[in-house]
Design a protein around this motif. Structure first.
Motif, PDB file in Angstrom:
ATOM      1  N   MET A 211      10.834 -25.991  28.958  1.00 21.46           N
ATOM      2  CA  MET A 211      10.413 -24.595  29.038  1.00 21.46           C
ATOM      3  C   MET A 211      11.086 -23.905  30.227  1.00 21.46           C
ATOM      4  SD  MET A 211       8.121 -24.133  26.629  1.00 21.46           S
ATOM      5  CE  MET A 211       7.152 -25.171  25.533  1.00 21.46           C
ATOM      6  N   TYR A 217       3.771 -21.641  30.882  1.00 20.14           N
ATOM      7  CA  TYR A 217       3.451 -21.948  29.493  1.00 20.14           C
ATOM      8  C   TYR A 217       2.095 -22.649  29.389  1.00 20.14           C
ATOM      9  CZ  TYR A 217       3.656 -23.963  24.823  1.00 20.14           C
ATOM     10  OH  TYR A 217       3.360 -24.319  23.531  1.00 20.14           O
ATOM     11  N   ALA A 226      -0.903 -18.552  24.145  1.00 18.54           N
ATOM     12  CA  ALA A 226       0.189 -19.258  23.466  1.00 18.54           C
ATOM     13  C   ALA A 226      -0.379 -20.327  22.553  1.00 18.54           C
ATOM     14  CB  ALA A 226       1.126 -19.891  24.497  1.00 18.54           C
ATOM     15  N   ASP A 230       3.342 -22.386  17.408  1.00 23.30           N
ATOM     16  CA  ASP A 230       4.250 -21.241  17.357  1.00 23.30           C
ATOM     17  C   ASP A 230       5.419 -21.378  18.328  1.00 23.30           C
ATOM     18  OD1 ASP A 230       2.546 -20.072  15.512  1.00 23.30           O
ATOM     19  OD2 ASP A 230       1.410 -18.990  17.044  1.00 23.30           O
ATOM     20  N   THR A 231       5.506 -22.483  19.055  1.00 16.41           N
ATOM     21  CA  THR A 231       6.476 -22.640  20.130  1.00 16.41           C
ATOM     22  C   THR A 231       7.686 -23.432  19.652  1.00 16.41           C
ATOM     23  OG1 THR A 231       4.656 -22.655  21.732  1.00 16.41           O
ATOM     24  CG2 THR A 231       6.798 -23.446  22.494  1.00 16.41           C
ATOM     25  N   GLN A 232       8.872 -22.881  19.852  1.00 13.07           N
ATOM     26  CA  GLN A 232      10.082 -23.503  19.336  1.00 13.07           C
ATOM     27  C   GLN A 232      10.330 -24.875  19.942  1.00 13.07           C
ATOM     28  OE1 GLN A 232      12.035 -22.342  16.782  1.00 13.07           O
ATOM     29  NE2 GLN A 232      12.948 -24.385  16.962  1.00 13.07           N
ATOM     30  N   GLU A 233      10.089 -25.024  21.257  1.00 12.83           N
ATOM     31  CA  GLU A 233      10.325 -26.318  21.895  1.00 12.83           C
ATOM     32  C   GLU A 233       9.459 -27.420  21.285  1.00 12.83           C
ATOM     33  OE1 GLU A 233      11.611 -23.228  24.891  1.00 12.83           O
ATOM     34  OE2 GLU A 233       9.947 -23.486  23.466  1.00 12.83           O
ATOM     35  N   ASP A 417      -2.762 -28.193  18.768  1.00 13.08           N
ATOM     36  CA  ASP A 417      -3.371 -26.939  19.223  1.00 13.08           C
ATOM     37  C   ASP A 417      -4.888 -27.062  19.284  1.00 13.08           C
ATOM     38  OD1 ASP A 417      -1.802 -24.715  20.034  1.00 13.08           O
ATOM     39  OD2 ASP A 417      -1.018 -24.501  18.011  1.00 13.08           O
TER      40      ASP A 417
END
Length: 427
Positions: A211, A217, A226, A230-233, A417
């Motif tokens: 990140m 984050y 967040a 939904d987080t690309q990493e 999540d």
């Protein structure tokens, strides 16, 4: 000897050992006016507990060396690998805390904040490396001594790479090409140690380490702003996991460290996700094997190839200790005395977290991590900042994904999540 008198004399002894010119220097419990004294020294027993099993024998040797210089002190060492924190929490709740104990720092300090002693006035504090001080800080106070800097990533067999003319990959595409080349030569690219949920937790950290701001984050996850899914990493790290499974041995969930080390040390498998601590085990099995360590790539941008590196372990003094000054003196002794520094730099061969120390060891994995640190190509070990329990439980979620075999990435990320929200109290 009364407690007040004991604290006074041990304070003088510690000062005497540092600069040698304090009046009344002598054995703890002896006379304070320079006489030899016939009074019996007060016997002190310290209980020491830590999770770094790779240094089990070394820390016991350290205790013996301190005892030789301080005959009235006995250090009882307990080194626990699996279930360390469960056992420590049980000791805390039962009022049986050891005098010196270990955490990974950061958020883990918060879990034990009511048991931790403020060490801000200790001599070693000003000598802590700038990059290590945040790990041992709480509410503006320094509450621990960092043991070492450490790192993890891909441990690789140098001979296999050299024999097959392979370069260290810095992108996911390059890593995949390395795997394809190895497979064509009937060499298993990856030894996967996925029976260990803690290792998968460390593997998952690479998404956080890449990140732009890991701490920001994590704050966003804690506030619910967040989402992991939904987080690309987070999606990127799952692709790397799939790559490792595709090019790894069968039944990756059957191998824990002992099995994985044995397979890797046979020289028929090229890479394994591990850390610098793996070297001792590998060297015991295959002393002539040449190994190195490189950052796990998770994108196709070479600039993102950062080694996950940070402080590995911090020692704390319990505020329930009956002999806190002795416990503090041991920590100072470790980083100031010749015997203590030899313990860290020569026996443990750590990447030091102190400004006046330099890496002296022969561990090639540590040398590689030290180079990444020197080149400023590192990311945080973020798991000490995660909600309590997420480290191992996230590893279990990845194990479930591997076991399922359906490649349900979206479902796995959503379950992560849900787990984060539950543990952080945002659900």
């Amino acid at each position: 000897m009364e407690e007040e008198k004991y604290e006074e004399t041990i304070g003088k002894y510690a000062a005497c050992r540092r600069d040698g010119n304090v009046p009344g220097c002598g054995s703890i419990g002896g006379s304070s006016d320079g006489e030899s004294g016939d009074s019996k020294e007060e016997q002190v027993t310290l209980r020491w507990m830590q999770f770094q099993v790779e240094y089990a024998e070394q820390v016991k040797n350290m205790a013996k060396a301190y005892e030789e210089e301080h005959p009235n002190v006995k250090i009882e060492v307990e080194v626990i690998g699996d279930d360390y924190y469960d056992i420590l929490k049980t000791k805390a709740s039962s009022g049986d805390m050891p005098d010196v104990f270990m955490t990974a720092g950061y958020n883990e300090i918060n879990t034990y904040k009511e048991y931790i002693t403020d060490l801000s006035d200790q001599d070693f504090v000003d000598n802590i490396a700038d990059g290590a001080k945040e790990c041992v800080s709480l509410d503006g106070k320094v509450v621990g001594l960092p043991v070492q800097m450490s790192g993890n990533g891909i441990v690789y067999n140098k001979k296999i790479f050299e024999d097959n003319h392979l370069e260290i990959p810095t992108t996911v595409s390059e890593l995949e090409e390395v795997c394809k080349t190895l497979k064509e030569k009937d060499i298993v690219p990856f030894t996967n140690q996925f029976k260990d949920d803690w290792l998968l937790g460390q593997f998952y950290n690479y998404a956080f380490a890449n990140m732009e701001s890991t701490t920001d984050y994590i704050d966003s996850l804690n506030s619910g702003e967040a989402k992991i899914a939904d987080t690309q990493e987070m999606k990127d790290i799952m692709k790397v996991l799939d790559l490792m499974l595709t090019y790894g041995q069968e039944k990756p969930l059957d191998a824990s460290w002992n099995e994985a080390a044995a397979m890797f040390a046979q020289g028929k498998q090229a890479m394994i996700f591990e850390g610098i601590w793996a070297y001792d085990t590998i060297a015991q099995i295959a002393p002539d094997m040449e190994v190195g360590l490189f950052a796990l790539p998770i994108t196709d941008d070479p600039a993102d190839a950062k080694m996950a590196a940070d402080v590995n372990g911090t020692w704390h003094v319990s505020n329930t200790s009956e002999h806190p000054e002795v416990a503090k003196d041991v920590l100072n002794w470790i980083v100031t005395s010749d015997a203590g520094r030899d313990f860290l730099l020569k026996e443990c061969q750590v990447i030091p977290a102190m400004k006046d120390m330099e890496f002296e060891g022969s561990n090639p994995l540590s040398k590689d991590v030290a180079q990444y640190i020197a080149d400023n190509k590192t990311g945080l070990w973020s798991w000490p900042l995660w909600p309590d329990g997420f480290y191992n439980e996230s590893g279990k979620k990845l194990q479930e994904c591997i076991s399922d075999g359906s490649g349900n990435v979206d479902g796995t990320l959503q379950s992560l999540d849900d787990l984060w929200g539950k543990l952080a109290g945002t659900n």
